[in-house]
Enzyme design. Structure first.
Site, PDB file in Angstrom:
ATOM      1  N   ASN A 100     -43.018  31.496 -33.267  1.00 33.52           N
ATOM      2  CA  ASN A 100     -43.567  31.155 -31.955  1.00 33.52           C
ATOM      3  C   ASN A 100     -43.658  32.450 -31.176  1.00 33.52           C
ATOM      4  O   ASN A 100     -42.679  33.192 -31.103  1.00 33.52           O
ATOM      5  CB  ASN A 100     -42.618  30.158 -31.259  1.00 33.52           C
ATOM      6  CG  ASN A 100     -42.997  29.901 -29.813  1.00 33.52           C
ATOM      7  OD1 ASN A 100     -44.152  30.054 -29.431  1.00 33.52           O
ATOM      8  ND2 ASN A 100     -42.016  29.515 -29.016  1.00 33.52           N
ATOM      9  N   GLY A 101     -44.831  32.735 -30.602  1.00 28.48           N
ATOM     10  CA  GLY A 101     -44.992  33.972 -29.846  1.00 28.48           C
ATOM     11  C   GLY A 101     -46.261  34.689 -30.273  1.00 28.48           C
ATOM     12  O   GLY A 101     -47.118  34.117 -30.952  1.00 28.48           O
ATOM     13  N   GLU A 493     -55.638  20.531  -7.323  1.00 26.97           N
ATOM     14  CA  GLU A 493     -54.845  19.817  -8.315  1.00 26.97           C
ATOM     15  C   GLU A 493     -55.628  18.626  -8.885  1.00 26.97           C
ATOM     16  O   GLU A 493     -55.598  18.369 -10.086  1.00 26.97           O
ATOM     17  CB  GLU A 493     -53.508  19.375  -7.676  1.00 26.97           C
ATOM     18  CG  GLU A 493     -52.581  18.557  -8.537  1.00 26.97           C
ATOM     19  CD  GLU A 493     -52.169  19.216  -9.846  1.00 26.97           C
ATOM     20  OE1 GLU A 493     -52.427  20.412 -10.057  1.00 26.97           O
ATOM     21  OE2 GLU A 493     -51.597  18.496 -10.686  1.00 26.97           O
TER      22      GLU A 493
END
Ligand code: G6P
Length: 620
Positions: A100-101, A493
């Site tokens: 992950n990354g 939003e």
């Protein structure tokens, strides 16, 4: 992004890995995969698409083993495909890992490894890490001084990690060292669960719920060396950090759907409760103010603050905008709202008395974490407004305020937004009472906040009106959302919600600003949603609405109950209870959440797992 799980113990690992991946799917759902070690082999199954598709292929072609890793992917390098799915294999299959990354120097490393004879099958950055670990292992073993054992494997992982620029959470299996799981991190979270004769690994604590209540959060540059019976930590600098075990408090029921069809709808309807949770224990009637247990700042410091920076991403950034209006209004302290992705690289002037709030639902958003660290580095008090207990941001902040909203599973944030706004209202009350707000004003605000859960209950009754409106407009390809003052962030939003889950282009704008561009988009097929509850400048909003009508644009109005005037102008009206202006975002955001939900349903979209998105954005 991306979710990682791992297991070592006496049981078949597959059950935990699969269930864990289902629970982590919010982090990415482009593909999923598992690798299990069995005797001296590692079996791998991986597939584009959902975890359920992986489950299907594993059912047809199961793999044994009680030591394994799993991954659910949000693609960064390389399109979503079976080949690019994790786990990835290094060397000749002696190393298998999930990641992950983002490995920023992957092309340099890949060229070096290619020159050494390593063959790359995928377009991912992760495969570089797999080959690099295999290479480091080979170097160590070939030198003749190291046996192929756990210690050498750990050294190989750390030597590889030292060459990686970027972020990583890695979980690694070694074909020839059975029963060993090595995990290490920099920037991407990993947590180890300690069981009896077994250990669990995950990107966050959710897969551990129901399996253990003892957890250890890995810190950057730490490596976890895990077998069924042992778990030790190793730091890349050669030291052995103490293991700090924490209690995991969460019930798995929190994430169950109950009577609802989707998590998003469930979470929208939870808002009376989640707002109540955000208020609980924080209203001080005696002093007519708010109180927080975790700010860790004395009244003198709070009184001395001359500037506040609110930072976050996505919906959390929108909550920050509402916070700006609240804090500046009640406390007269200048507030900046910064996108965390910008703040982390900007260097805005900040005085010694500037306070930073990182606003985040997950507590794991990479940009927000980096922005917070940057501000900390400069010595500013850095606090978090966060939902996820024990998350990276919650742990690294100097103090903070938890939302207590419970797990938010739907990718489109709903209840976290209203909880963030509630907490920011409390914060502005606290800061205001230290400055300009009188006792009676404080008492009035407290009374209104206390009534809010019931008001939201009333507001939710608009769902039937929303359904009718959605039926009328769900085929539109463009929407405008317009509001002023406290309802401008709500417009942003509302537009974001619609974009996220129904893939309709939507823009949020301050209603009056529309004349400087977006008005050109108005035509008979482009609905404008006017957030127009009664307020100080209601007549001005009405003029903006007339401007749209004059150009034959359909108007959907969000208005206060009893407003008959607006019904004469707008094509459709959704009524909400009337509240003070500063509380309007809590109320007016609800019909917009419901509208986005209902339109997405009518368009056949997957509301809980919209395309290309992830709940927790743990890469830059
Ligand atoms: C992602 C999510 C959004 C969320 C944003 C910030 O984009 O899909 O819903 O608002 O990240 O997340 P955070 O957890 O930091 O609030």
């Amino acid at each position: 992004m991306c979710g990682i799980v791992g297991y070592v113990g006496p049981k078949p690992a597959f059950g935990y890995l699969l269930e864990g991946l289902f629970r982590l799917e919010y982090r990415g759902y482009d593909s999923a995969g598992v690798a299990l070690q069995y005797e001296k082999t590692i079996g791998i199954r991986k597939k584009t698409g959902r975890v359920s598709q992986l489950a299907e292929i594993c059912k047809q072609n199961p793999i044994p083993g009680s030591c394994g890793i799993g991954h659910t992917r949000w693609a960064t390098h390389g399109e979503p495909s079976d080949l690019n799915s994790h786990p990835h294999t290094g060397g000749n299959g002696e190393v298998v890992l999930v990641h992950n990354g983002v490995i920023e120097n992957y092309s340099l490393l890949r060229d070096r490894l290619r020159a050494l004879g390593y063959v790359f099958l995928s377009a991912t950055d992760t495969e570089v890490a797999a080959h690099l670990v295999a290479y480091q292992l080979q170097v160590a073993v070939d030198a003749g001084t190291n046996p192929l054992d756990a210690k050498t494997c750990v050294q190989a992982v750390e030597a590889a990690a030292a060459q990686i620029k970027g972020t990583y959470g890695l979980a690694v299996l070694f074909r020839d060292v059975p029963g060993l799981l090595v995990a290490t991190r920099l920037g991407s979270p990993l947590v180890v669960g300690i069981g009896r004769g077994e250990h669990f690994l995950a990107s966050d604590a959710s897969p551990l719920v129901g399996n253990t209540d003892q957890i250890v959060y890995l810190k950057d540059h730490e490596t976890a060396v895990i077998t069924a019976d042992s778990f030790v930590l190793h730091h890349h600098d050669g030291t052995a950090p103490a293991v700090s075990i924490q209690a995991l408090v969460q019930t798995s029921r929190d994430t169950e759907l109950g009577e609802f069809e989707h998590h998003m709808l469930k979470e929208i309807f939870e808002q009376p409760q989640t707002i109540e949770n955000a208020l609980r224990g924080r209203l001080d009637d005696e002093e007519a103010t708010a109180k927080f247990g975790g700010l860790n700042l004395d009244p003198q410091t709070l009184r001395a603050i001359d500037r506040i920076v609110l930072t976050g991403c996505g919906t959390s950034w929108h909550a920050g905008l509402v916070g700006e209006y609240l804090i500046e209004g009640f406390a007269r302290i200048p507030v900046e709202v910064e996108y965390a992705s910008e703040l982390r690289y900007r260097n805005p002037p900040m005085s010694d008395r500037t306070m930073i709030f990182a606003i985040t639902q997950s507590g794991e958003t990479a940009d927000t974490l980096a922005a917070m660290r940057e501000c900390k580095r400069k010595g500013h008090p850095t606090l978090a407004i966060c939902n996820t207990v024990g998350s990276s941001i919650a742990r690294e902040a100097d103090g903070g305020i938890y939302l207590h909203a419970g797990p938010e599973v739907g990718v489109a944030s709903t209840k976290a937004f209203t909880s963030q706004v509630t907490v920011l209202t409390l914060l502005s009350l606290l800061l205001g009472r230290m400055r300009h707000l009188s006792y009676p004003e404080g008492t009035k605000i407290i009374g209104q906040l206390r009534a809010m859960p019931d008001t939201i209950r009333q507001t939710l009754k608009c769902f039937d009106q929303v359904k009718q409106v959605a039926r009328k407009y769900y085929t539109a390809e463009n929407f405008l959302y317009l509001g002023r003052l406290f309802n401008f962030p709500v417009a942003l939003e509302g537009a974001l919600k619609l974009k996220e889950i129904s893939y309709i282009h939507a823009e949020g704008y301050p209603a009056a600003e529309m004349k400087h561009g977006p008005i050109a988009l108005i035509e008979k097929d482009t609905p404008s949603v006017f957030i127009a509850p009664r307020c100080e400048i209601y007549p001005k909003v009405m003029s903006n609405l007339e401007e749209v009508k004059a150009r034959r644009g359909p108007v959907i109005a969000i208005a206060c109950e009893g407003d008959t005037k607006i019904a004469e102008l707008a094509d459709d009206v959704i009524y909400v209870p009337e509240v003070e202006e500063y509380l309007q975002p809590l109320v007016t955001s609800i019909p917009l959440q419901l509208l986005a939900y209902q339109i997405a349903i009518l368009r056949g979209c997957n509301v809980d797992r919209p395309r290309n998105l992830a709940k927790s954005v743990t890469v830059e």
